[in-house]
Motif scaffolding. Structure first.
Motif, short mmCIF file in Angstrom:
data_model
loop_
_atom_site.label_atom_id
_atom_site.label_comp_id
_atom_site.label_asym_id
_atom_site.label_seq_id
_atom_site.Cartn_x
_atom_site.Cartn_y
_atom_site.Cartn_z
N PRO A 6 0.84 -1.19 0.00
CA PRO A 6 0.00 0.00 0.00
C PRO A 6 0.87 1.25 0.00
O PRO A 6 2.04 1.17 0.37
CB PRO A 6 -0.77 -0.12 1.31
CG PRO A 6 0.07 -0.98 2.19
CD PRO A 6 1.06 -1.72 1.34
N ARG A 8 2.70 4.26 1.18
CA ARG A 8 3.13 4.73 2.49
C ARG A 8 3.33 6.23 2.43
O ARG A 8 3.41 6.83 1.36
CB ARG A 8 4.45 4.05 2.86
CG ARG A 8 4.28 2.64 3.37
CD ARG A 8 4.07 2.69 4.88
NE ARG A 8 5.09 3.50 5.52
CZ ARG A 8 6.29 3.06 5.82
NH1 ARG A 8 6.60 1.82 5.58
NH2 ARG A 8 7.18 3.85 6.39
N TRP A 11 7.89 11.06 2.61
CA TRP A 11 8.59 12.00 3.48
C TRP A 11 9.47 12.92 2.63
O TRP A 11 10.09 12.48 1.68
CB TRP A 11 9.52 11.26 4.43
CG TRP A 11 8.85 10.33 5.37
CD1 TRP A 11 8.58 9.01 5.17
CD2 TRP A 11 8.37 10.63 6.68
NE1 TRP A 11 7.98 8.48 6.27
CE2 TRP A 11 7.83 9.45 7.21
CE3 TRP A 11 8.35 11.81 7.45
CZ2 TRP A 11 7.27 9.40 8.49
CZ3 TRP A 11 7.79 11.75 8.72
CH2 TRP A 11 7.26 10.55 9.23
N HIS A 19 11.24 14.03 12.22
CA HIS A 19 10.48 12.93 12.83
C HIS A 19 11.42 12.02 13.62
O HIS A 19 11.16 11.71 14.79
CB HIS A 19 9.78 12.16 11.70
CG HIS A 19 9.01 10.97 12.14
ND1 HIS A 19 7.79 11.06 12.76
CD2 HIS A 19 9.28 9.65 12.06
CE1 HIS A 19 7.34 9.86 13.04
NE2 HIS A 19 8.23 8.97 12.63
N MET B 132 7.62 5.18 9.80
CA MET B 132 6.15 5.07 9.85
C MET B 132 5.58 6.18 10.72
O MET B 132 6.12 6.50 11.77
CB MET B 132 5.76 3.72 10.45
CG MET B 132 5.57 2.65 9.44
SD MET B 132 4.51 1.40 10.15
CE MET B 132 4.36 0.31 8.78
N ARG B 176 6.43 -5.72 9.01
CA ARG B 176 5.19 -4.96 8.70
C ARG B 176 5.48 -3.56 8.20
O ARG B 176 4.59 -2.74 8.14
CB ARG B 176 4.32 -4.81 9.95
CG ARG B 176 3.76 -6.07 10.51
CD ARG B 176 2.59 -6.55 9.72
NE ARG B 176 2.65 -8.00 9.75
CZ ARG B 176 1.70 -8.83 9.36
NH1 ARG B 176 0.58 -8.37 8.91
NH2 ARG B 176 1.86 -10.11 9.42
N LEU B 177 6.73 -3.27 7.93
CA LEU B 177 7.05 -1.90 7.49
C LEU B 177 6.49 -1.63 6.12
O LEU B 177 6.32 -0.49 5.72
CB LEU B 177 8.56 -1.68 7.48
CG LEU B 177 9.23 -1.59 8.85
CD1 LEU B 177 10.73 -1.44 8.69
CD2 LEU B 177 8.69 -0.39 9.63
N GLU B 178 6.23 -2.71 5.37
CA GLU B 178 5.65 -2.57 4.04
C GLU B 178 6.52 -1.74 3.12
O GLU B 178 6.04 -0.92 2.33
CB GLU B 178 4.22 -2.04 4.13
CG GLU B 178 3.34 -3.10 4.74
CD GLU B 178 1.98 -2.60 5.16
OE1 GLU B 178 1.61 -1.51 4.73
OE2 GLU B 178 1.30 -3.33 5.89
N GLU B 179 7.80 -1.92 3.27
CA GLU B 179 8.73 -1.28 2.34
C GLU B 179 8.90 -2.22 1.14
O GLU B 179 8.75 -3.44 1.26
CB GLU B 179 10.10 -1.07 3.01
CG GLU B 179 10.09 -0.12 4.18
CD GLU B 179 10.01 1.34 3.77
OE1 GLU B 179 9.73 1.61 2.59
OE2 GLU B 179 10.20 2.20 4.64
#
Lengths: 264, 258
Positions: A6, A8, A11, A19, B132, B176-179
């Protein structure tokens, strides 16, 4: 279970930097305050005890001829920024060593490892300012317009500490002795800087002392309470020194970082 | 340093996601050797002293989107170093590594976890450091905890977890970082067999979802299971870049077990 990638957050380098910096800084503060019962109180206890000792020694034991009245306020206006300087610089000696596992596994801009220390100690400094206010009220010192100079002092001090940190942090990885050397220099600097005395009290050494960048910075902080003509020579020298140190720091850091990453 | 901003999501690109060009990195043979300031501050390639050796040199390859690469070689031939360079947690002395998509590095995965903070805080911290946002973590938090099977320990300080649990939660967060790119060192050697299998299934899911995999292992079985292409490193050089079967055969014939 579907795992199609999906979208993301996108940045910008700056927002990503901010951050990460904030995450690590707040982590530092969280760890510090969650692991001790007194928490925040510790960060003001240290300067308070020191101020108490010097106040006793110089107003009760010795016949003091330095500083300004009320002496306790005079002391605190130097001691609290000193705690920031001292804490941040001594922490930067361990900036890489302490976090080596994290550094080996996360790709974030490396200057964050130094800057987060400057920032978290700076936040503690700001958080300790009410102490000065309380003593100023008790001792009857009045706040002056000169307090605005403190903002300049904070900027200069941030530049100075960042510069020193960028030099010290990578070098300690190769020369572990530097950690002890820095401690020694810091102890020397405490007495060599106008904290328990005023820059004016130094007489003939005044010009020499101006080359200690902390001199000019403390001059500015002290204008908050004391009508003392600010030694602008010291301030200008200090500003120049801070900027030069930052420049050197950036250079050293940039040149050494790839070797640091191999060394930790 | 060459690194390009993330362009994740651009499915039409045919450009490689990882571009490695004449990569070289040297180390000090003797760690305890004194260094001079001059040595430290002189940059990269100009510095070459007899006590230094090249852990990797003249390594070039491209990795396309969705490829699964297995890195093969004996111990000390530069496999983990290559992984770290691709993950950009180490910087090359020569050449360049360009990675044009986000990376989820399963390298020293427990490294970012802080002993004194709770599991919950640690999840937010680590995921946050890998880019994230809080809302994104919120949305995946339950999934992360379920996968690690440590729902009862959310507010336990990390230091009180068993070593197995630590690895589980760490793997769960990073995976789960979905990179778009997943880098896996031999981290999964720890943990019980059941969980290891679960991790492997997760990696397979990610691969099926179009991720790019960069994998280091000594296990032929694992390499065959995940990878389609192999890189064979020997003495710091890229000896062979070919389909995984071919690479494994070559490796076995070079270093046949008697």
């Amino acid at each position: 279970m579907t795992v199609a990638a999906p979208a993301r957050t996108v940045w910008t380098p700056f927002s990503r930097y901010r951050h990460s910096l904030w995450l690590l800084t707040s982590r530092d503060l969280k760890v510090r305050y969650s692991t001790s019962a007194l928490g925040y109180f510790w960060s003001i206890l240290d300067p308070l005890v020191m101020a108490g000792i010097y106040w006793f020694v110089f107003t009760v034991v010795f016949d003091r001829g330095v500083g300004h009245e009320p002496y306790i306020v005079f002391l605190l206006t130097g001691l609290l920024p000193w705690m920031w300087f001292n804490g941040a610089v001594s922490d930067t000696t361990r900036a890489f060593l302490k976090e080596q596992k994290l550094i080996r596994s996360t790709k974030i801009p490396r200057t964050i490892w130094v800057l987060r220390l400057v920032l978290s100690k700076g936040i503690e400094f700001i958080a300790s300012l009410p102490v000065i206010a309380i003593f100023a009220i008790i001792a009857g010192a009045t706040l002056r317009w000169g307090v605005l100079y403190s903002l300049l002092a904070i900027v200069m001090q941030t530049v100075l500490i960042t510069g020193i940190g960028l030099i010290v942090a990578p070098l300690v990885v190769f020369f572990r002795d530097l950690e002890r050397a820095v401690k020694l220099v810091l102890r020397f600097l405490f007495y060599a800087s106008p904290i328990i005395y005023n820059l004016q009290d130094l007489g003939p050494f005044k010009t020499l002392a101006a080359f200690n960048p902390l001199s000019g910075i403390f001059e500015l902080y002290r204008a908050s309470f004391f009508v003392n003509p600010i030694d602008w020579f010291a301030v200008v020298v200090s500003a120049l020194m801070s900027v030069i140190i930052l420049g050197v720091g950036i250079l050293v850091f940039r040149r050494s970082i790839s070797t640091v990453l191999k060394g930790i | 340093m060459t690194e390009t901003a993330s362009v994740s999501g651009g499915a039409m690109t045919t450009d490689p996601v990882i571009h490695v060009d004449n990569l070289g990195i040297s180390f000090n043979r003797n760690r305890r050797q004194r260094r001079s300031f001059k040595d430290l501050l002189s940059s990269g390639a100009r510095r070459k002293r007899p006590d230094q050796f090249w852990a990797l040199r003249d390594v070039s390859f491209d990795v396309g989107r969705g490829e699964a690469i297995g890195v093969v070689g004996r111990n000390g031939q530069g496999k983990s170093t290559l992984l770290k360079l691709v993950a950009q947690v180490m910087l090359p002395d020569e050449g360049s590594v360009t990675v044009s998509a986000g990376v989820a590095p399963l390298i020293e995965i427990t490294g970012g976890f802080v002993d004194d903070l709770t599991v919950r805080d640690n999840v937010y911290l680590t995921a946050g450091l890998h880019g994230m946002k809080r809302a994104e973590i919120d949305a995946r938090f339950d999934e992360i905890i379920d996968f690690a099977e440590i729902g009862d320990f959310l507010d336990t300080p990390y230091k009180h977890l068993s070593s197995g649990m630590r690895v589980r939660i760490a793997f769960s967060v990073i995976s789960r970082l979905e990179e778009p790119i997943l880098i896996v060192d031999e981290v999964l050697a720890v943990g019980d067999r059941g969980f290891r299998e679960k991790c492997y299934r997760r990696i397979e899911e990610l691969l099926a979802g179009g991720r790019t995999l960069f994998f280091v292992s000594h296990s032929e079985k694992d390499l065959r299971r995940f990878c389609t292409r192999g890189l064979y490193l020997d003495k710091g050089r890229l000896v062979l870049d070919a389909p995984i079967e071919e690479v494994i055969d070559r490796y076995n014939s070079d270093y046949a077990v008697e």
